[in-house]
Design a protein around this motif. Structure first.
Motif, short mmCIF file in Angstrom:
data_model
loop_
_atom_site.label_atom_id
_atom_site.label_comp_id
_atom_site.label_asym_id
_atom_site.label_seq_id
_atom_site.Cartn_x
_atom_site.Cartn_y
_atom_site.Cartn_z
N GLN A 233 0.83 -1.20 0.00
CA GLN A 233 0.00 0.00 0.00
C GLN A 233 0.87 1.25 0.00
O GLN A 233 0.62 2.19 -0.75
CB GLN A 233 -0.92 0.00 1.23
N GLU B 87 3.99 1.37 -0.93
CA GLU B 87 4.74 1.38 -2.20
C GLU B 87 3.88 1.92 -3.34
O GLU B 87 4.35 2.72 -4.15
CB GLU B 87 5.24 -0.02 -2.54
N ALA B 88 2.63 1.48 -3.38
CA ALA B 88 1.75 1.95 -4.45
C ALA B 88 1.55 3.46 -4.33
O ALA B 88 1.61 4.19 -5.31
CB ALA B 88 0.40 1.23 -4.38
N ALA B 89 1.32 3.93 -3.09
CA ALA B 89 1.12 5.36 -2.89
C ALA B 89 2.37 6.14 -3.29
O ALA B 89 2.30 7.15 -3.99
CB ALA B 89 0.75 5.63 -1.43
N ARG B 90 3.53 5.64 -2.85
CA ARG B 90 4.78 6.34 -3.19
C ARG B 90 5.04 6.31 -4.70
O ARG B 90 5.52 7.28 -5.27
CB ARG B 90 5.97 5.71 -2.46
N SER B 91 4.70 5.19 -5.33
CA SER B 91 4.96 5.09 -6.77
C SER B 91 4.09 6.05 -7.56
O SER B 91 4.37 6.36 -8.71
CB SER B 91 4.76 3.65 -7.27
N LEU B 92 3.00 6.55 -6.93
CA LEU B 92 2.16 7.54 -7.60
C LEU B 92 2.63 8.96 -7.31
O LEU B 92 1.96 9.93 -7.65
CB LEU B 92 0.71 7.39 -7.15
N GLY B 93 3.77 9.08 -6.65
CA GLY B 93 4.33 10.41 -6.40
C GLY B 93 3.90 11.02 -5.07
O GLY B 93 4.21 12.17 -4.80
N MET B 94 3.15 10.28 -4.26
CA MET B 94 2.76 10.84 -2.96
C MET B 94 3.97 10.83 -2.03
O MET B 94 4.73 9.86 -2.02
CB MET B 94 1.66 9.99 -2.31
N ASN B 95 4.11 11.88 -1.24
CA ASN B 95 5.19 11.83 -0.26
C ASN B 95 4.73 11.00 0.93
O ASN B 95 3.58 10.62 1.03
CB ASN B 95 5.65 13.24 0.14
N LEU C 63 1.69 12.34 3.03
CA LEU C 63 0.41 12.24 2.33
C LEU C 63 -0.05 10.79 2.27
O LEU C 63 -1.23 10.49 2.51
CB LEU C 63 0.58 12.81 0.92
N ARG D 205 -1.35 9.72 5.62
CA ARG D 205 -2.62 10.32 5.97
C ARG D 205 -3.77 9.77 5.12
O ARG D 205 -4.86 9.49 5.62
CB ARG D 205 -2.53 11.83 5.79
N GLU D 206 -3.52 9.61 3.84
CA GLU D 206 -4.62 9.25 2.94
C GLU D 206 -4.79 7.74 2.75
O GLU D 206 -5.89 7.28 2.47
CB GLU D 206 -4.39 9.88 1.55
N ILE D 207 -3.70 7.02 2.84
CA ILE D 207 -3.76 5.60 2.51
C ILE D 207 -3.61 4.70 3.73
O ILE D 207 -4.42 3.81 3.96
CB ILE D 207 -2.67 5.23 1.47
N ASN E 289 9.88 12.20 -5.27
CA ASN E 289 8.45 12.17 -5.59
C ASN E 289 8.17 12.63 -7.02
O ASN E 289 7.30 12.11 -7.69
CB ASN E 289 7.68 13.02 -4.59
N ARG F 156 8.90 9.78 -9.32
CA ARG F 156 7.88 8.73 -9.27
C ARG F 156 6.62 9.14 -10.01
O ARG F 156 5.89 8.30 -10.51
CB ARG F 156 7.57 8.39 -7.82
N GLU F 157 6.37 10.46 -10.07
CA GLU F 157 5.21 10.91 -10.85
C GLU F 157 5.38 10.54 -12.32
O GLU F 157 4.41 10.38 -13.04
CB GLU F 157 5.05 12.44 -10.74
N PHE G 98 1.91 -3.36 -9.97
CA PHE G 98 2.48 -4.39 -9.10
C PHE G 98 1.84 -5.75 -9.34
O PHE G 98 0.70 -5.85 -9.79
CB PHE G 98 2.25 -4.01 -7.63
N PHE H 185 -6.08 0.64 -3.42
CA PHE H 185 -6.41 1.12 -2.08
C PHE H 185 -7.81 0.61 -1.73
O PHE H 185 -8.80 1.05 -2.32
CB PHE H 185 -6.36 2.65 -2.04
N HIS I 48 -9.88 1.06 0.62
CA HIS I 48 -10.88 1.93 1.24
C HIS I 48 -11.36 3.02 0.28
O HIS I 48 -12.08 3.93 0.67
CB HIS I 48 -10.33 2.57 2.50
N VAL J 238 -1.59 14.99 -5.76
CA VAL J 238 -0.19 15.23 -6.12
C VAL J 238 -0.08 16.26 -7.24
O VAL J 238 0.68 17.21 -7.17
CB VAL J 238 0.51 13.92 -6.52
#
Lengths: 199, 240
Positions: free
Chosen positions: A97, A99-107, A110, A113-115, B73, B76-77, B83, B89, B91, B105
């Motif tokens: 989870q 890793e997926a968030a980070r791979s989308l550019g989230m720091n 974030l 907090r969000e994931i 970051n 990564r964008e 995967f 996600f 939720h 982002v």
């Protein structure tokens, strides 16, 4: 009390997971100290200990409101237990989870907090419910510093009427009633929040 | 477009990547094959810095991402990742999964991000699933949402880490079809895969990795029909 405990617990639970020692070590000390000493001792230490220190240092006497003192000590106490619950919840979330968030550019903030946190909170509702019930029951210890909570009120009533058994039974039933209400609320929120999260 | 020079990765004592150098051109589809434990996934994860290279450099579009000063970051964008285990996600609804990163982002407006998300979901054939949660989707559908989610950030390159390995056999096709469309639309892709059929059909180039090095590379034809190295031949004889 549960509210402050939850905030304190979330912050120190996150702190204990931090890579930075300045955040991690104070949290570890706080959690270990609180969990390693009885709540009764903490209550007495805070209420009598602090006012004693104050009057020794200044010569004036300090009157702390027992209710305020009780709220502070109980919040600090349950915060330490909640910290460990929160930490466990965060660590139970699959590494993918983050890793997926980070791979989308989230720091990291974030993503946390969000994931991570929203998922962790769903998962820790049952142990949080336990903790709130324990907190409610432990509030009876505040009788020792003169807070007129349920138990103290019962004792005052007994001292006037000498009807120990019926009054203590009534006190017990009132605690039971309150804890049942809490566990119902917990079960309800578990059901509501669990809807989207069944995999 | 991507230049990789002398890439090494160690996990403690274990050396997983032992000097990888390779260039990936724009619009190219590179498939990475090899036995498990050969370092394929680690190699892929280094490209968007999910693993930090021990030494060597990676340059994407002229930017040296292994530089310490670089904003990870931002990199990564630009590199979307899909995967093996989807990592949707749970939720968030399908639509939120896809629109979330653009909103948070890229700072797109909610309307704009959701409009794009709907378009992407249509592209992967799941527009009717926009408002369901991932738990209600099949594996193949989850992976298609994951692809849409990565695409929503408009990455310059898409990285696929064994995207079909966790799927039931009958669902592999639908995911590969989406990837094929993507390749034909000109996306630069690096795909770690065990799907030799896909590598043959869609790959411009195949890298065979073993024991932390690229043993052999070439067109799918070169590798699958005229492999020169014994290790490549041995590996292919076991799986084909």
């Amino acid at each position: 009390m549960p509210f402050f405990g939850l905030i304190l617990g979330t912050i120190s639970g996150l702190g204990k997971l931090s890579r930075k020692k300045i955040f991690r070590y104070p949290c570890i000390v706080y959690i270990d100290f609180i969990r390693g000493t009885p709540l009764l001792v903490q209550i007495l230490l805070f209420y009598y200990g602090i006012s004693g220190l104050y009057s020794n240092a200044t010569g004036n006497s300090l009157q702390i409101d027992p209710i305020l003192a009780g709220i502070i000590v109980c919040s600090i106490n349950s915060g330490a237990y909640i910290a460990e619950i929160v930490r466990g919840g965060i660590q139970s979330i699959d590494k993918g989870q983050m890793e997926a968030a980070r791979s989308l550019g989230m720091n990291e903030r974030l993503a946390m907090r969000e994931i991570i946190l929203p998922q962790a909170f769903r998962r820790i509702i049952p142990p949080l419910g336990n903790e709130f019930i324990a907190l409610l029951k432990d509030s009876s210890l505040l009788a020792v510093i003169g807070v007129h909570e349920l138990l103290k009120s019962g004792q005052l009533y007994i001292s006037r009427t000498f009807a120990a058994f019926p009054v203590y039974i009534a006190v017990a039933l009132m605690y039971l009633l309150m804890t049942i209400v809490i566990s119902r609320i917990v079960a309800y929120s578990e059901r509501r929040l669990g809807v989207s999260d069944r995999n | 477009m991507i230049e990789i020079r002398d890439l090494y990765k160690r996990f403690g004592e274990l050396e997983v990547l032992k000097g990888i150098s390779v260039d990936i051109k724009e619009n190219e589809v590179v498939c990475v094959i090899g036995p498990s434990g050969s370092g394929k996934s680690t190699f892929l994860r280094c490209i968007n810095l999910l693993e930090k290279p021990s030494s060597g450099e990676i340059i994407i579009d002229g930017e040296k991402i292994t530089d310490k000063k670089i904003n990870i970051n931002k990199i990564r964008e630009e590199a979307g990742m899909v995967f093996q285990h989807f990592n949707l996600f749970p939720h968030k609804t399908t639509l939120q999964n896809v629109s979330m990163a653009p909103i948070k982002v890229r700072k797109l407006s909610k309307e704009e991000a959701e409009k794009r998300a709907h378009n992407l979901l249509t592209k992967v054939g799941l527009e009717d699933k926009a408002n369901v949660y991932p738990s209600a989707l099949s594996g193949g559908q989850k992976q298609r949402v994951a692809i849409a989610r990565a695409l929503a950030m408009h990455p310059k390159v898409m990285l696929f880490d064994e995207p079909t390995s966790a799927l039931d056999p009958e669902m592999v096709g639908e995911v590969l079809a989406v990837m094929k469309d993507l390749a034909q639309a000109g996306m630069t892709m690096v795909v770690v895969t065990h799907e030799m059929g896909f590598a043959k059909e869609v790959g411009d180039r195949v890298l065979f990795m073993d024991d932390g090095v690229i043993v052999e590379q070439g067109t799918p034809e070169d590798i699958f029909s005229n492999a020169r190295h014994e290790r490549t031949k041995l590996f292919l004889s076991k799986i084909l």
